[in-house]
Enzyme design. Structure first.
Site: not given
Ligand code: PAF
Length: 292
Positions: A28, A30, A33, A181
């Site tokens: 998942n 963003h 990462h 984030l």
């Protein structure tokens, strides 16, 4: 970019590499990462990212089942960031039997802050990270400083077991309004997302006061907790700690002599967010930048 699901195939693909750089994730993904993948890219060697939602680090009431699994989208993002290999084992591959051998991290570091509110969490993280490091055998592994305590706990594990890997911390990436984030931001409703900057705002205020020489940490922490509660949050903690060991600063510890970090965790509705900010004292920062 290759996507590999088995440990054997991963080891074969990396058989000749002694310089692998590794970014473990739960998917998942963003921009935060992807910044870690780019950091890994700068360190050299093939870049491996793992995607595995690790049951061992979730308590029964937590979000293991609803944690978003977005493998196809994650692979496309990883490829665009320069990843060479995605290691995406399923549970049968990584835990073919119940994982009865587990890591018990030092409670002095892992039993405080997150460890107090999520007992067992760091044991689960260390166990899977040890196993992933054994699968990938990287020279370098990059962990996001967004999960500051995780970065410290894993670093201490690597030191204590003399694992042949260098642990690097990657800077937190923030939205324009300051929200760090996180995959869990996706759980926020539109209204909660608009209010979610409250956590980074109180941390930034304490960071700035500490950088300017304030040492009334307890008073600042209490004010921050009260402000969060007034704004509808349910805070677990807001705390100034020493960067080195996450212990509370002593009476003589000021940001100009002891590097500090402000950490916080709070729930907005059903979503629990964590964040932190390192204190860069003006004196220390000017020394680092070479300015007077
Ligand atoms: O930070 C995460 O995403 C996870 O805790 C990690 C390090 C991938 C272990 O499951």
């Amino acid at each position: 970019m290759k996507t590999i699901h088995s440990i054997d195939a991963l080891r074969q693909a990396l058989a000749d590499s002694r310089t692998t750089s590794f970014v473990p994730t739960m998917g998942n993904l963003h921009e935060g990462h992807l910044a870690l993948v780019r950091e890994a890219r700068r360190r050299g060697g093939p870049v491996v990212a793992s995607i595995f939602v690790n049951r061992l680090q979730f308590a029964p009431h937590e979000d293991f089942d609803r944690y978003p699994r977005t493998l196809a989208r994650d692979c496309a993002l990883l490829e665009s960031a320069g990843c060479d290999i995605v290691f995406a084992p399923d549970e049968r591959e990584l835990y073919p039997q119940a994982q009865a051998y587990v890591v018990r991290p030092d409670p002095a570091l892992a039993g405080i802050l997150e460890g107090e509110f999520r007992p067992g969490f760091f044991g689960g993280v260390c166990t899977v990270v040890l196993k992933l490091l054994s699968c990938v055998q990287p020279a370098t592994a990059v962990f996001g400083k967004k999960d500051y305590q995780q970065w410290k706990v894993v670093g201490r594990m690597v030191e204590q077991f003399a694992l042949p890997v260098r642990i690097v911390g990657g800077e937190t990436v923030r939205a324009e309004d300051g929200l760090a984030l996180s995959s869990r931001n996706g759980y926020l409703s539109a209204d909660e997302r608009a209010r979610a900057t409250g956590l980074s705002r109180v941390l930034a205020r304490i960071r700035d006061a500490s950088a300017a020489g304030a040492t009334d940490f307890a008073a600042q922490e209490s004010a921050a907790l009260a402000e969060l509660r007034d704004a509808g949050w349910a805070p677990d903690y807001v705390s100034v700690r020493r960067q080195v060991d996450l212990r509370a600063p002593g009476s003589g510890d000021r940001a100009d002599s002891v590097p500090l970090v402000v950490l916080g965790a709070a729930r907005l509705g059903t979503t629990r967010l964590i964040d932190n900010m390192e204190v860069r004292h003006r004196y220390v920062s000017s020394l680092r930048s070479g300015r007077p």
